[in-house]
Scaffold this motif. Structure first.
Motif, PDB file in Angstrom:
ATOM      1  N   SER A  18      -1.339 -12.198 -14.034  1.00 44.86           N
ATOM      2  CA  SER A  18      -0.832 -13.665 -13.734  1.00 44.86           C
ATOM      3  C   SER A  18      -0.092 -13.704 -12.419  1.00 44.86           C
ATOM      4  O   SER A  18       0.163 -12.788 -11.664  1.00 44.86           O
ATOM      5  CB  SER A  18       0.250 -14.161 -14.566  1.00 44.86           C
ATOM      6  OG  SER A  18       0.820 -15.249 -14.306  1.00 44.86           O
ATOM      7  N   ASN A  19      -0.122 -14.888 -11.861  1.00 43.99           N
ATOM      8  CA  ASN A  19       0.351 -15.156 -10.356  1.00 43.99           C
ATOM      9  C   ASN A  19       1.900 -15.414 -10.477  1.00 43.99           C
ATOM     10  O   ASN A  19       2.840 -15.368  -9.557  1.00 43.99           O
ATOM     11  CB  ASN A  19      -0.270 -16.313  -9.707  1.00 43.99           C
ATOM     12  CG  ASN A  19      -1.693 -16.089  -9.317  1.00 43.99           C
ATOM     13  OD1 ASN A  19      -1.974 -14.886  -9.297  1.00 43.99           O
ATOM     14  ND2 ASN A  19      -2.395 -17.216  -8.969  1.00 43.99           N
ATOM     15  N   ASP A  20       2.429 -15.830 -11.938  1.00 48.17           N
ATOM     16  CA  ASP A  20       3.783 -16.062 -12.040  1.00 48.17           C
ATOM     17  C   ASP A  20       4.693 -14.816 -12.118  1.00 48.17           C
ATOM     18  O   ASP A  20       4.472 -14.090 -12.846  1.00 48.17           O
ATOM     19  CB  ASP A  20       3.948 -16.814 -13.117  1.00 48.17           C
ATOM     20  CG  ASP A  20       5.414 -17.270 -13.751  1.00 48.17           C
ATOM     21  OD1 ASP A  20       6.260 -16.628 -12.971  1.00 48.17           O
ATOM     22  OD2 ASP A  20       5.381 -17.885 -14.677  1.00 48.17           O
ATOM     23  N   ASN A  23       5.710 -13.373 -15.589  1.00 48.96           N
ATOM     24  CA  ASN A  23       5.021 -12.461 -16.650  1.00 48.96           C
ATOM     25  C   ASN A  23       3.862 -11.874 -15.895  1.00 48.96           C
ATOM     26  O   ASN A  23       2.814 -11.802 -16.573  1.00 48.96           O
ATOM     27  CB  ASN A  23       4.844 -13.376 -17.663  1.00 48.96           C
ATOM     28  CG  ASN A  23       4.013 -14.759 -17.072  1.00 48.96           C
ATOM     29  OD1 ASN A  23       3.878 -14.915 -16.038  1.00 48.96           O
ATOM     30  ND2 ASN A  23       3.794 -15.321 -18.131  1.00 48.96           N
ATOM     31  N   ALA A  24       3.957 -11.437 -14.443  1.00 50.87           N
ATOM     32  CA  ALA A  24       2.709 -11.145 -13.616  1.00 50.87           C
ATOM     33  C   ALA A  24       2.234  -9.819 -14.333  1.00 50.87           C
ATOM     34  O   ALA A  24       1.085  -9.385 -13.989  1.00 50.87           O
ATOM     35  CB  ALA A  24       3.120 -11.164 -12.403  1.00 50.87           C
ATOM     36  N   HIS A  84      -0.926  -8.528  -6.870  1.00 49.96           N
ATOM     37  CA  HIS A  84      -0.455  -9.770  -7.215  1.00 49.96           C
ATOM     38  C   HIS A  84      -0.382 -10.586  -5.811  1.00 49.96           C
ATOM     39  O   HIS A  84      -0.782 -12.002  -5.809  1.00 49.96           O
ATOM     40  CB  HIS A  84       0.954  -9.584  -7.414  1.00 49.96           C
ATOM     41  CG  HIS A  84       1.751 -10.969  -7.753  1.00 49.96           C
ATOM     42  ND1 HIS A  84       2.289 -11.517  -6.762  1.00 49.96           N
ATOM     43  CD2 HIS A  84       1.941 -11.730  -8.891  1.00 49.96           C
ATOM     44  CE1 HIS A  84       2.595 -12.937  -7.266  1.00 49.96           C
ATOM     45  NE2 HIS A  84       2.614 -12.850  -8.530  1.00 49.96           N
ATOM     46  N   SER A  95      -7.057 -17.589  -9.930  1.00 52.37           N
ATOM     47  CA  SER A  95      -6.903 -17.754 -11.465  1.00 52.37           C
ATOM     48  C   SER A  95      -7.681 -16.761 -12.182  1.00 52.37           C
ATOM     49  O   SER A  95      -8.417 -17.017 -13.153  1.00 52.37           O
ATOM     50  CB  SER A  95      -7.195 -19.144 -11.950  1.00 52.37           C
ATOM     51  OG  SER A  95      -8.441 -19.728 -11.414  1.00 52.37           O
TER      52      SER A  95
END
Length: 179
Positions: A18-20, A23-24, A84, A95
């Motif tokens: 993920s990019n967040d 929670n990447a 990341h 995405s």
């Protein structure tokens, strides 16, 4: 290099999913997708030119792999943090629907025998692994040449028939019958 019929090696690596940043990152190992077909494709380096074309090519076919109960995994010897940054800043990778494995210790690439002797990075290698952890297909190209996700999908289809499939066979076509 490990080949068809060999057991895919045991591994445990960090992966970017993920990019967040909250929670990447997750840990992925042999049991994460137990019972599924795996399509594991390695590329040399993040922030390069051929690699994103392949990753995007596989991402464009992700649903077709999912429909065949296959999990795509991609990876390189870059860290999860580099993955990341690349995902976050490359519009075509922003995405991604599958994990990016970080083999920073080069344990998995070494166990597979795909660590390039000259460049010290992962070779452009693809493995189709059956639900029992057996390598059923290996595809390696020169570091400068991208591969075909369509061909990998075609071979996965053929392997999943568990029948004899002629040259250029595609899903839905007749397989060969021994007379």
């Amino acid at each position: 290099m490990l080949s068809v019929g060999d057991k895919f090696p045991q591994f445990k690596v960090q992966a970017t999913v993920s990019n967040d940043l909250k929670n990447a990152f997750v840990e992925i190992d042999n049991n994460t997708y137990k019972g599924k077909w795996l399509v594991v494709f390695f590329y040399p380096k993040d922030f390069t030119f051929v690699c994103p074309t392949e990753i995007v090519g596989f991402a464009n076919h992700n649903q077709a792999f999912v429909d065949r109960d296959a999990q795509l995994l991609t990876g390189s010897t870059d860290s999860e943090f580099v993955h990341h940054a690349w995902r976050t800043h490359h519009k075509d990778l922003n995405s991604l629907p599958f994990p990016m494995l970080a083999d920073v210790k080069r344990e998995l690439t070494s166990a597979l025998g795909i660590l390039d002797k000259e460049a010290g990075v992962a070779q452009r290698a693809t493995f189709i692994v059956d639900p029992d952890g057996i390598i059923r297909f290996v595809y390696v190209t020169d570091l400068s040449v991208g591969r075909s996700p369509e061909e990998v999908l075609r071979v996965l289809d053929a392997l999943q028939t568990d029948e004899l499939c002629p040259c250029n066979w595609h899903q839905g076509e007749d397989t060969l019958k021994v007379a």
